[in-house]
Structures are given as C-alpha cells and as structure tokens.
Scaffold this motif. Structure first.
Motif, PDB file in Angstrom:
ATOM      1  N   MET A  26       0.675  -0.784  -0.249  1.00 57.67           N
ATOM      2  CA  MET A  26      -0.042   0.267   0.043  1.00 57.67           C
ATOM      3  C   MET A  26       0.851   0.845  -0.438  1.00 57.67           C
ATOM      4  SD  MET A  26      -2.698   1.039   2.309  1.00 57.67           S
ATOM      5  CE  MET A  26      -1.892   1.071   4.456  1.00 57.67           C
ATOM      6  N   GLU A  27       0.881   2.375  -1.158  1.00 53.58           N
ATOM      7  CA  GLU A  27       1.420   3.172  -1.078  1.00 53.58           C
ATOM      8  C   GLU A  27       1.139   4.374  -1.053  1.00 53.58           C
ATOM      9  OE1 GLU A  27       3.190   4.052  -4.592  1.00 53.58           O
ATOM     10  OE2 GLU A  27       4.272   5.796  -4.498  1.00 53.58           O
ATOM     11  N   LEU A  28       1.830   5.362   0.043  1.00 54.93           N
ATOM     12  CA  LEU A  28       0.980   6.300   0.460  1.00 54.93           C
ATOM     13  C   LEU A  28       1.685   6.967   0.087  1.00 54.93           C
ATOM     14  CD1 LEU A  28       0.331   5.270   4.900  1.00 54.93           C
ATOM     15  CD2 LEU A  28      -0.843   4.834   2.977  1.00 54.93           C
ATOM     16  N   VAL A  29      -0.006   7.973  -0.778  1.00 53.10           N
ATOM     17  CA  VAL A  29       0.220   9.116  -1.094  1.00 53.10           C
ATOM     18  C   VAL A  29      -0.018  10.397  -0.625  1.00 53.10           C
ATOM     19  CG1 VAL A  29       0.094  10.592  -3.252  1.00 53.10           C
ATOM     20  CG2 VAL A  29       1.000   8.471  -3.674  1.00 53.10           C
ATOM     21  N   GLY A  30       0.009  11.716   0.255  1.00 55.06           N
ATOM     22  CA  GLY A  30      -0.832  12.201   1.506  1.00 55.06           C
ATOM     23  C   GLY A  30      -2.158  12.647   0.457  1.00 55.06           C
ATOM     24  N   ILE A  31      -3.365  12.605   1.244  1.00 52.75           N
ATOM     25  CA  ILE A  31      -4.400  13.856   0.454  1.00 52.75           C
ATOM     26  C   ILE A  31      -5.200  14.619   1.171  1.00 52.75           C
ATOM     27  CG2 ILE A  31      -6.650  12.851   0.281  1.00 52.75           C
ATOM     28  CD1 ILE A  31      -6.141  11.587  -2.087  1.00 52.75           C
ATOM     29  N   PHE A  32      -5.725  15.616   1.246  1.00 56.76           N
ATOM     30  CA  PHE A  32      -6.620  16.082   2.379  1.00 56.76           C
ATOM     31  C   PHE A  32      -8.175  15.928   1.635  1.00 56.76           C
ATOM     32  CE2 PHE A  32      -3.457  19.756   3.316  1.00 56.76           C
ATOM     33  CZ  PHE A  32      -3.354  19.452   4.299  1.00 56.76           C
ATOM     34  N   VAL A  39      -4.495  23.113  23.225  1.00 58.29           N
ATOM     35  CA  VAL A  39      -2.098  22.388  23.102  1.00 58.29           C
ATOM     36  C   VAL A  39      -3.141  21.331  22.287  1.00 58.29           C
ATOM     37  CG1 VAL A  39      -0.571  22.062  24.854  1.00 58.29           C
ATOM     38  CG2 VAL A  39      -2.457  23.424  25.558  1.00 58.29           C
ATOM     39  N   ALA A  40      -1.884  21.708  21.091  1.00 56.59           N
ATOM     40  CA  ALA A  40      -1.358  20.492  20.208  1.00 56.59           C
ATOM     41  C   ALA A  40       0.141  19.991  20.482  1.00 56.59           C
ATOM     42  CB  ALA A  40      -1.847  20.911  18.962  1.00 56.59           C
ATOM     43  N   HIS A  41       0.075  18.496  20.480  1.00 56.39           N
ATOM     44  CA  HIS A  41       1.416  18.579  20.817  1.00 56.39           C
ATOM     45  C   HIS A  41       2.529  18.750  19.645  1.00 56.39           C
ATOM     46  CE1 HIS A  41       4.811  15.392  21.700  1.00 56.39           C
ATOM     47  NE2 HIS A  41       3.638  15.214  22.404  1.00 56.39           N
ATOM     48  N   PRO A  42       3.407  19.587  20.464  1.00 59.59           N
ATOM     49  CA  PRO A  42       4.813  20.378  19.677  1.00 59.59           C
ATOM     50  C   PRO A  42       5.173  19.657  18.685  1.00 59.59           C
ATOM     51  CG  PRO A  42       5.664  19.427  22.143  1.00 59.59           C
ATOM     52  CD  PRO A  42       4.447  19.457  22.273  1.00 59.59           C
ATOM     53  N   LYS A  43       5.119  17.922  19.183  1.00 57.67           N
ATOM     54  CA  LYS A  43       6.025  17.055  17.471  1.00 57.67           C
ATOM     55  C   LYS A  43       5.086  16.372  16.808  1.00 57.67           C
ATOM     56  CE  LYS A  43       9.859  15.985  20.527  1.00 57.67           C
ATOM     57  NZ  LYS A  43      10.783  14.549  21.466  1.00 57.67           N
ATOM     58  N   PHE A  44       3.742  17.200  16.732  1.00 60.68           N
ATOM     59  CA  PHE A  44       2.987  16.740  15.888  1.00 60.68           C
ATOM     60  C   PHE A  44       3.087  17.110  13.944  1.00 60.68           C
ATOM     61  CE2 PHE A  44      -1.033  18.276  13.027  1.00 60.68           C
ATOM     62  CZ  PHE A  44      -1.511  17.305  12.829  1.00 60.68           C
ATOM     63  N   ASN A  45       3.236  16.739  13.392  1.00 63.16           N
ATOM     64  CA  ASN A  45       3.846  17.030  12.218  1.00 63.16           C
ATOM     65  C   ASN A  45       2.738  16.855  10.829  1.00 63.16           C
ATOM     66  OD1 ASN A  45       4.134  17.496   8.948  1.00 63.16           O
ATOM     67  ND2 ASN A  45       6.697  16.817   9.953  1.00 63.16           N
ATOM     68  N   VAL A  46       1.884  17.343  10.894  1.00 58.31           N
ATOM     69  CA  VAL A  46       1.593  16.735   9.601  1.00 58.31           C
ATOM     70  C   VAL A  46       1.405  16.436   8.350  1.00 58.31           C
ATOM     71  CG1 VAL A  46       1.060  19.131   7.718  1.00 58.31           C
ATOM     72  CG2 VAL A  46      -1.388  17.941   8.277  1.00 58.31           C
ATOM     73  N   SER A  47       2.218  16.371   8.211  1.00 60.09           N
ATOM     74  CA  SER A  47       3.173  15.226   6.870  1.00 60.09           C
ATOM     75  C   SER A  47       3.691  14.107   7.662  1.00 60.09           C
ATOM     76  CB  SER A  47       4.601  16.191   6.262  1.00 60.09           C
ATOM     77  OG  SER A  47       4.130  17.181   5.750  1.00 60.09           O
ATOM     78  N   ASP A  48       3.637  13.810   8.403  1.00 61.20           N
ATOM     79  CA  ASP A  48       4.425  12.776   9.010  1.00 61.20           C
ATOM     80  C   ASP A  48       2.839  11.799  10.026  1.00 61.20           C
ATOM     81  OD1 ASP A  48       5.162  10.305  10.087  1.00 61.20           O
ATOM     82  OD2 ASP A  48       6.753  11.758  11.579  1.00 61.20           O
ATOM     83  N   LEU A  49       3.078  10.891   9.372  1.00 54.84           N
ATOM     84  CA  LEU A  49       1.246   9.695  10.181  1.00 54.84           C
ATOM     85  C   LEU A  49       1.213   9.344  11.103  1.00 54.84           C
ATOM     86  CD1 LEU A  49       0.361   8.280   7.006  1.00 54.84           C
ATOM     87  CD2 LEU A  49      -1.182  10.467   7.993  1.00 54.84           C
ATOM     88  N   THR A  50       3.569   9.424  11.593  1.00 51.13           N
ATOM     89  CA  THR A  50       3.670   8.725  12.729  1.00 51.13           C
ATOM     90  C   THR A  50       3.445   9.806  13.803  1.00 51.13           C
ATOM     91  OG1 THR A  50       5.560   8.654  12.070  1.00 51.13           O
ATOM     92  CG2 THR A  50       3.931   6.470  11.423  1.00 51.13           C
TER      93      THR A  50
END
Length: 284
Positions: A1-7, A118-129
């Motif tokens: 399964m190749e993930l390609v980002g989408i909104f 307050v969102a977690h400071p390490k949240f990265n919208v481009s990193d699913l993990t």
C-alpha cells in the motif's frame, strides 16, 4: 500500500493531493487503487443513547469536524489535526456533548465554546506517525449525568494491557458511505475490535515506514473509521467493572475505509504526562 497524501476539504467539495502523507482528523491517504485512507465509521451499527457518554462532536463554524473524548469537566482529548493549521484561529469551534442524533439534537445535548487548545509540539501534518493529539479547554464546565461523562486514561502499560482485554469499540459520527459522503443519523460504533500486538501493527505499516511504540492499531475487516471520525476514542471497558478507558485517539486508517479495517492511534497512556501538562497550561 503506497501512501500518497490527501486532504479532505471541509466543504467536501473535493480532494487536494499533496506530495507526502498528511492527516485529516483521520488522515486521508491515497493508495495505488485510487482509494483513500480517511477517518469515519464505515460498517458498524448505531450506538444506544448514553452508551458512550465520553464522546463529543467538535464543530468548526457550524460544520461537524471530528470527534473527541471528555477527560474532566473542562477538558477534551482529540486529534491535533482537528485544529490544523491555525488552532482556534481557524474559526469558531464548538463542542457538543451528549449528542446522539446530530440532525435532531435533544435537550440532553450540552454545547460549549472552545476557549483554547494545546496540540502536541511534535505533531507534523506530513508525518502520519507523529503525535496526533491535542487537549481542548471549553468555556463552561460539563454537567455530568448518564449522557455526559469522562473516560479514564490508563496509568501504566500494565493497566492498558488489562483494559485492552475487555470489550473495545470505536465510536463516531463520521461518514457511513465513503463514496456518497453520507453521514449517520445516530452515533455509530464498531465493536469486537481486534487489537494486534506491536509487531503486527509494524508489519502492516512497514511499506510506508516504521511505526513508533507510541502508536497502536486495530483490525476489523469491512468495518473501520473513516472521514470525520478522527479524534474519536478507541475505548475499552475494564473487565469486571465495565469502566470506560480511552486507550487510543483515532489518527488514520488504511485505504479504502472498508477494505481491511486497519486503523492507527496514538496510545493515550504513553501521552498521559503530556496531557496533564497541557491541562495545566490551559488553566494558566
């Protein structure tokens, strides 16, 4: 399964492709068949009123956005993506507790405005993990009753493991038909979820990278979270007592929603210290 980002656009007018995996309250990621990994309950069945008093619906400018979990009288746990990219500057957020029928809310529904997040400071919208978790502060206390109340957070790994042996469910108001974007008339649930061990979760995701041990997954073929279920709880009832514990926050699912029923969550007990700090920060 190749993930390609989408909104998924809030207007639901269409999909906007990106170069990397991104999140959508439930992350949406396209696979090689043109499907999407998003966040909404497909399959499952209607919950009965008051069955999950911890569950809330979060709205942005009057439009349903994502789910959340009541932690105490003032605070709600949800996904960081729910408030991406600008927090409360995105618009007017409201939290609806005790909601069972979105189109016909009754007098048991408690509506609160969002004062802060307050969102977690390490949240990265481009990193699913990355840590897709956030804590919300509402403007007035919730009044706890049979329809509105908190879920507990496991204090240790051992307690999490004991709770996971109980009955676990995913709940939400996300779409029930992914293609036609049909939303449910009542809160829906998926019960009898299989909670694989870390090694299997890792294997299921390894084509797209590694899964940190701060995450967990569930498997339930033909039933899964999907669009707008992001931020909702994976909740388990503690054996012998029936107390509800939130063990995960729905972050992203495999594509398309119904196919293999695999969903990924931050493990809430691993973020307990951060959640406590976030609550203190919101009270300052």
């Amino acid at each position: 399964m190749e993930l390609v980002g989408i909104f998924v656009l809030l207007s639901t007018a269409g999909w906007v492709s990106a170069d990397k995996p991104v999140r959508f309250g439930v992350a949406v990621a396209e696979d090689s068949t043109g499907g999407d990994a998003s966040r909404n309950i497909v399959g499952g069945k209607a919950a009965y009123k008051g069955e999950f008093p911890h569950h809330v619906a979060i709205y942005l400018d009057g439009v349903y956005k994502c789910g959340g979990t009541i932690l105490d009288e003032k605070h709600v746990l949800t996904s960081a993506y729910c408030f991406y990219p600008n927090g409360t500057d995105n618009g007017e957020y409201q939290v609806k507790a005790g909601l069972w029928r979105p189109e016909k809310p009754d007098s048991d529904v408690q509506v609160r405005d969002v004062l802060g997040v307050v969102a977690h400071p390490k949240f990265n919208v481009s990193d699913l993990t990355s840590p897709d978790v956030a804590v919300v502060r509402v403007n007035r206390d919730f009044t706890f009753n049979q329809y509105v109340g908190p879920a507990a957070i496991p204090k240790t790994r051992e307690e999490e493991q004991r709770v996971r042996r109980g009955d676990c469910a995913l709940v939400g108001f996300g779409v029930v038909n992914q293609e036609k974007l049909i939303f449910p008339k009542r809160l829906r649930k998926i019960e009898g979820l299989i909670l694989p061990n870390y090694e299997l979760c890792y294997q299921l995701f390894e084509e797209n990278g590694s899964v940190p041990k701060t995450m967990m997954c569930t498997s339930n073929p033909q039933q899964n979270g999907c669009r707008n279920d992001g931020g909702g709880a994976l909740v388990c009832r503690k054996p012998n007592t029936g107390d509800q514990f939130v063990v995960g926050v729905l972050s992203f699912v495999s594509s398309p929603c119904r196919t293999d029923g695999i969903a990924y969550y931050p493990r809430v007990y691993r973020y307990r210290p951060w959640i406590q700090k976030a609550i203190k920060r919101l009270e300052m």
